[in-house]
Design a protein around this motif. Structure first.
Motif, PDB file in Angstrom:
ATOM      1  N   UNK A 160      42.742  61.042 -84.005  1.00  0.00           N
ATOM      2  CA  UNK A 160      41.960  61.860 -83.085  1.00  0.00           C
ATOM      3  C   UNK A 160      42.332  61.430 -81.678  1.00  0.00           C
ATOM      4  N   UNK A 161      42.453  62.424 -80.800  1.00  0.00           N
ATOM      5  CA  UNK A 161      42.740  62.109 -79.402  1.00  0.00           C
ATOM      6  C   UNK A 161      41.805  62.892 -78.503  1.00  0.00           C
ATOM      7  N   UNK A 162      41.150  62.175 -77.616  1.00  0.00           N
ATOM      8  CA  UNK A 162      40.320  62.793 -76.586  1.00  0.00           C
ATOM      9  C   UNK A 162      41.259  63.124 -75.444  1.00  0.00           C
ATOM     10  N   UNK A 174      43.531  58.254 -75.060  1.00  0.00           N
ATOM     11  CA  UNK A 174      42.275  57.845 -75.697  1.00  0.00           C
ATOM     12  C   UNK A 174      42.356  58.329 -77.141  1.00  0.00           C
ATOM     13  N   UNK A 175      42.673  57.405 -78.060  1.00  0.00           N
ATOM     14  CA  UNK A 175      42.900  57.791 -79.446  1.00  0.00           C
ATOM     15  C   UNK A 175      42.128  56.899 -80.409  1.00  0.00           C
ATOM     16  N   UNK A 176      41.989  57.411 -81.617  1.00  0.00           N
ATOM     17  CA  UNK A 176      41.440  56.639 -82.729  1.00  0.00           C
ATOM     18  C   UNK A 176      42.244  57.033 -83.955  1.00  0.00           C
ATOM     19  N   UNK A 177      42.485  56.073 -84.841  1.00  0.00           N
ATOM     20  CA  UNK A 177      43.292  56.319 -86.037  1.00  0.00           C
ATOM     21  C   UNK A 177      42.565  55.751 -87.244  1.00  0.00           C
ATOM     22  N   UNK A 178      42.620  56.504 -88.350  1.00  0.00           N
ATOM     23  CA  UNK A 178      42.061  56.018 -89.598  1.00  0.00           C
ATOM     24  C   UNK A 178      43.007  56.412 -90.736  1.00  0.00           C
ATOM     25  N   UNK A 179      43.193  55.496 -91.687  1.00  0.00           N
ATOM     26  CA  UNK A 179      43.973  55.788 -92.893  1.00  0.00           C
ATOM     27  C   UNK A 179      43.004  55.934 -94.047  1.00  0.00           C
ATOM     28  N   UNK A 180      43.241  56.978 -94.862  1.00  0.00           N
ATOM     29  CA  UNK A 180      42.384  57.225 -96.017  1.00  0.00           C
ATOM     30  C   UNK A 180      43.273  57.682 -97.169  1.00  0.00           C
ATOM     31  N   UNK A 181      42.693  57.799 -98.336  1.00  0.00           N
ATOM     32  CA  UNK A 181      43.427  58.182 -99.542  1.00  0.00           C
ATOM     33  C   UNK A 181      42.907  59.531-100.051  1.00  0.00           C
ATOM     34  N   UNK A 182      43.817  60.295-100.653  1.00  0.00           N
ATOM     35  CA  UNK A 182      43.402  61.528-101.318  1.00  0.00           C
ATOM     36  C   UNK A 182      43.744  61.405-102.798  1.00  0.00           C
ATOM     37  N   UNK A 183      42.900  62.014-103.617  1.00  0.00           N
ATOM     38  CA  UNK A 183      43.119  62.015-105.069  1.00  0.00           C
ATOM     39  C   UNK A 183      43.844  63.284-105.455  1.00  0.00           C
ATOM     40  N   UNK A 184      44.505  63.202-106.614  1.00  0.00           N
ATOM     41  CA  UNK A 184      45.150  64.382-107.185  1.00  0.00           C
ATOM     42  C   UNK A 184      44.123  65.336-107.753  1.00  0.00           C
ATOM     43  N   UNK A 185      44.563  66.543-108.115  1.00  0.00           N
ATOM     44  CA  UNK A 185      43.627  67.544-108.627  1.00  0.00           C
ATOM     45  C   UNK A 185      42.964  67.150-109.937  1.00  0.00           C
TER      46      UNK A 185
END
Length: 185
Positions: A160-162, A174-185
């Motif tokens: 995200x960047x403001x 002005x940024x924020x970063x997050x790493x997340x995981x996605x599951x398969x179907x």
């Protein structure tokens, strides 16, 4: 033409298009002999032609009457510094999601504005969301849902960047970063 609905030229376009539909419907109904028997027979084709002229006018007349003002120029030279800081409240680092992700941002020292302008202030702007390097949203809010149905399973980065009210970055960014995981179907 109708993307931002509400400006005078866009309202005129909408009115002309609705007029075209209404006049065209009357003309077509008369042509088919289904309605408006009090209208002379020649009125059907005339109204259909008039409807076509109104539809074309919806694109031409508003632009002629209300020429577009040039887009605000992005100021050259140094970019303003912001007083804001940005962080992710959701998703959490490493969170596993599927289908869609609720994005909630915390913004301190700044406020979100809807208007795009070249009059820049260090505490007003918009938020851009970038998923794995591709822009997914330019928003004027801090809460939204991002569709992940077309994203492959695995690890992903959401940034995200403001940005300033002209959609260009502050300096420093002005940024924020997050790493997340996605599951398969």
């Amino acid at each position: 033409m109708l993307a931002h609905a509400g400006a005078v030229d866009e309202s005129l376009s909408v009115a002309l298009l609705f007029g075209a539909l209404w006049v065209g419907w009357i003309g077509w109904s008369r042509l088919r002999g289904k309605a408006f028997p009090s209208l002379p027979a020649w009125a059907g084709p005339g109204l259909v032609v008039a409807a076509g002229a109104l539809a074309v006018s919806a694109a031409v007349v508003p632009r002629a009457l209300f020429p577009a003002s040039p887009a605000p120029a992005v100021a050259s030279g140094p970019r303003p510094a912001s007083t804001a800081s940005l962080s992710f409240a959701q998703p959490a680092v490493g969170q596993v999601v599927s289908g869609e992700v609720d994005v909630v941002l915390d913004l301190e020292g700044g406020r979100i504005v809807e208007e795009t302008t070249a009059d820049l202030a260090p505490d007003t702007g918009h938020v851009h969301l970038v998923l794995d390097g591709g822009l997914v949203s330019m928003t004027d809010g801090l809460v939204q849902v991002v569709d992940l149905r077309d994203v492959s399973p695995g690890s992903h980065t959401l940034r995200a960047e403001y940005v300033a009210a002209d959609h260009a970055p502050f300096d420093p960014r002005v940024t924020a970063v997050v790493r997340f995981e996605t599951e398969g179907p």
